[in-house]
Design a protein around this motif. Structure first.
Motif, mmCIF file in Angstrom:
data_model
loop_
_atom_site.group_PDB
_atom_site.id
_atom_site.type_symbol
_atom_site.label_atom_id
_atom_site.label_comp_id
_atom_site.label_asym_id
_atom_site.label_seq_id
_atom_site.Cartn_x
_atom_site.Cartn_y
_atom_site.Cartn_z
ATOM 1 N N ILE A 52 34.192 38.374 92.528
ATOM 2 C CA ILE A 52 33.586 37.541 93.389
ATOM 3 C C ILE A 52 32.079 38.334 93.641
ATOM 4 O O ILE A 52 31.976 39.536 93.343
ATOM 5 N N VAL A 53 31.007 37.427 93.579
ATOM 6 C CA VAL A 53 29.671 37.992 93.954
ATOM 7 C C VAL A 53 29.265 37.144 95.254
ATOM 8 O O VAL A 53 29.733 36.242 95.622
ATOM 9 N N PRO A 54 28.136 37.663 95.832
ATOM 10 C CA PRO A 54 27.832 37.014 96.961
ATOM 11 C C PRO A 54 27.234 35.533 96.982
ATOM 12 O O PRO A 54 27.657 34.644 97.767
ATOM 13 N N ALA A 55 26.690 35.162 95.910
ATOM 14 C CA ALA A 55 26.252 33.553 95.222
ATOM 15 C C ALA A 55 27.471 32.943 95.446
ATOM 16 O O ALA A 55 27.099 31.662 95.487
ATOM 17 N N ASP A 56 28.775 33.369 95.199
ATOM 18 C CA ASP A 56 29.648 32.373 95.230
ATOM 19 C C ASP A 56 30.328 31.668 96.773
ATOM 20 O O ASP A 56 31.096 30.960 96.669
ATOM 21 N N ASP A 57 29.730 32.538 97.452
ATOM 22 C CA ASP A 57 30.190 32.412 98.994
ATOM 23 C C ASP A 57 30.205 31.096 99.574
ATOM 24 O O ASP A 57 31.149 30.436 99.914
ATOM 25 N N PRO A 58 29.193 30.134 99.336
ATOM 26 C CA PRO A 58 29.122 28.737 99.825
ATOM 27 C C PRO A 58 30.064 27.843 99.116
ATOM 28 O O PRO A 58 30.759 27.110 99.815
ATOM 29 N N VAL A 59 30.214 28.021 97.957
ATOM 30 C CA VAL A 59 31.059 27.232 97.006
ATOM 31 C C VAL A 59 32.556 27.517 97.377
ATOM 32 O O VAL A 59 33.302 26.627 97.462
ATOM 33 N N LEU A 60 32.945 28.959 97.490
ATOM 34 C CA LEU A 60 34.408 29.191 97.980
ATOM 35 C C LEU A 60 34.779 28.857 99.458
ATOM 36 O O LEU A 60 35.671 28.365 99.527
ATOM 37 N N ALA A 61 33.588 28.909 100.454
ATOM 38 C CA ALA A 61 33.959 28.476 101.784
ATOM 39 C C ALA A 61 34.083 27.030 101.731
ATOM 40 O O ALA A 61 34.922 26.506 102.237
ATOM 41 N N SER A 80 38.649 27.835 110.534
ATOM 42 C CA SER A 80 37.790 28.401 111.486
ATOM 43 C C SER A 80 37.468 29.779 111.428
ATOM 44 O O SER A 80 36.573 30.253 112.439
ATOM 45 N N ASP A 81 37.994 30.532 110.773
ATOM 46 C CA ASP A 81 37.571 32.099 110.561
ATOM 47 C C ASP A 81 36.295 32.327 109.859
ATOM 48 O O ASP A 81 35.799 31.741 108.758
ATOM 49 N N PRO A 82 35.453 32.904 110.909
ATOM 50 C CA PRO A 82 34.292 33.168 110.455
ATOM 51 C C PRO A 82 33.991 33.733 108.857
ATOM 52 O O PRO A 82 32.956 33.805 108.250
ATOM 53 N N THR A 83 34.928 34.627 108.739
ATOM 54 C CA THR A 83 34.815 35.360 107.531
ATOM 55 C C THR A 83 34.779 34.417 106.322
ATOM 56 O O THR A 83 34.620 35.019 105.083
ATOM 57 N N THR A 84 35.370 33.129 106.262
ATOM 58 C CA THR A 84 35.455 32.466 105.211
ATOM 59 C C THR A 84 34.255 31.834 104.583
ATOM 60 O O THR A 84 33.846 31.569 103.342
ATOM 61 N N ASN A 85 33.236 32.035 105.413
ATOM 62 C CA ASN A 85 31.745 31.796 104.943
ATOM 63 C C ASN A 85 31.248 33.015 104.439
ATOM 64 O O ASN A 85 30.087 32.636 103.606
ATOM 65 N N HIS A 86 31.887 34.020 104.406
ATOM 66 C CA HIS A 86 31.322 35.259 103.749
ATOM 67 C C HIS A 86 32.514 36.122 103.206
ATOM 68 O O HIS A 86 32.591 37.127 103.367
ATOM 69 N N ILE A 87 32.980 35.325 102.078
ATOM 70 C CA ILE A 87 34.151 35.965 101.204
ATOM 71 C C ILE A 87 33.964 37.180 100.810
ATOM 72 O O ILE A 87 34.622 38.106 100.647
ATOM 73 N N SER A 88 32.871 37.508 99.990
ATOM 74 C CA SER A 88 32.435 38.361 99.229
ATOM 75 C C SER A 88 32.152 39.430 100.278
ATOM 76 O O SER A 88 32.630 40.808 99.733
ATOM 77 N N LYS A 89 31.481 39.391 101.475
ATOM 78 C CA LYS A 89 31.415 40.561 102.265
ATOM 79 C C LYS A 89 32.785 41.073 102.858
ATOM 80 O O LYS A 89 33.114 42.219 102.895
ATOM 81 N N LEU A 90 33.893 40.095 103.106
ATOM 82 C CA LEU A 90 35.156 40.509 103.781
ATOM 83 C C LEU A 90 35.983 41.389 102.866
ATOM 84 O O LEU A 90 36.566 42.464 102.966
ATOM 85 N N PHE A 91 35.665 41.133 101.358
ATOM 86 C CA PHE A 91 36.504 41.588 100.278
ATOM 87 C C PHE A 91 35.540 43.086 99.784
ATOM 88 O O PHE A 91 36.059 43.754 98.770
ATOM 89 N N ASP A 92 34.640 43.298 100.371
ATOM 90 C CA ASP A 92 33.830 44.387 99.662
ATOM 91 C C ASP A 92 34.087 45.575 100.695
ATOM 92 O O ASP A 92 33.488 46.049 101.334
ATOM 93 N N LYS A 93 35.280 46.150 100.314
ATOM 94 C CA LYS A 93 36.045 47.449 100.895
ATOM 95 C C LYS A 93 36.917 48.038 100.048
ATOM 96 O O LYS A 93 37.284 47.450 99.301
ATOM 97 N N PRO A 94 37.177 49.189 100.243
ATOM 98 C CA PRO A 94 38.280 50.058 99.479
ATOM 99 C C PRO A 94 39.409 49.100 99.490
ATOM 100 O O PRO A 94 39.866 48.596 100.503
ATOM 101 N N ARG A 95 40.276 49.219 98.472
ATOM 102 C CA ARG A 95 41.604 48.618 98.115
ATOM 103 C C ARG A 95 41.587 47.136 98.687
ATOM 104 O O ARG A 95 42.751 46.459 98.863
ATOM 105 N N ALA A 96 40.384 46.301 98.228
ATOM 106 C CA ALA A 96 40.610 44.917 98.259
ATOM 107 C C ALA A 96 39.644 44.418 97.130
ATOM 108 O O ALA A 96 38.890 45.123 96.425
ATOM 109 N N ILE A 97 40.077 43.332 96.681
ATOM 110 C CA ILE A 97 39.451 42.465 95.746
ATOM 111 C C ILE A 97 39.743 40.879 95.850
ATOM 112 O O ILE A 97 40.375 40.865 96.516
ATOM 113 N N TYR A 98 38.680 40.298 95.373
ATOM 114 C CA TYR A 98 38.737 38.636 95.294
ATOM 115 C C TYR A 98 38.590 38.357 94.030
ATOM 116 O O TYR A 98 37.351 38.554 93.318
ATOM 117 N N TYR A 99 39.246 37.495 93.549
ATOM 118 C CA TYR A 99 39.115 36.886 91.924
ATOM 119 C C TYR A 99 38.709 35.479 92.204
ATOM 120 O O TYR A 99 39.202 34.686 92.913
#
Length: 157
Positions: free
Chosen positions: A5-14, A34-53
């Protein structure tokens, strides 16, 4: 094509997440809808031991899936999260490929169990999870905040 994932993907994925949940009558409180993280999936997965394909077909995002440390859970447990595909991408083996990639990442990063939350409305997805060896639990693990999901599954890695 499957990529990270890249941040530009967030609106389409949400939109994919919310449209899919609406399709199955799951557009309610206590779900990813209704989870607010759904609008910012790239940010949610931007941490160690996490990935979003992110899955693409003909230069169009058609869905995705990710691995994230289980909120409120033990360090050896990850969660398969935000696994959604648009209708045209379903039934072609893409979900299986995404799950396989997620589980391989989880193993490589030291997780010994993978947890997920779902619902009876998502019967087709549940069948896929069962085929991958996920088994049902009698209650939730961790503290995901998704009280609208009433089926919990785990797989030993």
């Amino acid at each position: 094509m499957i990529r990270t994932i890249v941040p530009a993907d967030d609106p389409v994925l949400a939109d994919i997440v919310k449209t899919t949940l609406t399709e199955f009558g799951m557009n309610k409180q206590g779900t990813a809808y209704s989870d607010p993280t759904t609008n910012h999936i790239s940010k949610l997965f931007d941490k160690p031991r996490a990935i979003y394909y992110v899955a693409e077909s003909e230069d169009k995002i058609v869905g995705g899936a990710g691995i994230h440390p289980l909120d409120g859970g033990e360090a050896h447990v990850c969660e398969l999260q935000k696994m959604y595909l648009i209708p045209e991408a379903r039934g072609k083996g893409l979900a299986g490929k995404l799950i396989s990639m997620c589980l391989a990442f989880a193993k490589e990063h030291g997780y010994t169990q993978c947890y997920l939350e779902t619902s009876p409305e998502l019967a087709r997805a549940r069948k896929v999870y069962e085929q991958f060896g996920f088994r049902y639990l009698t209650g939730p693990m961790g503290n995901t905040g998704h009280f609208g999901c009433d089926s919990w599954m785990v797989k030993d890695l």
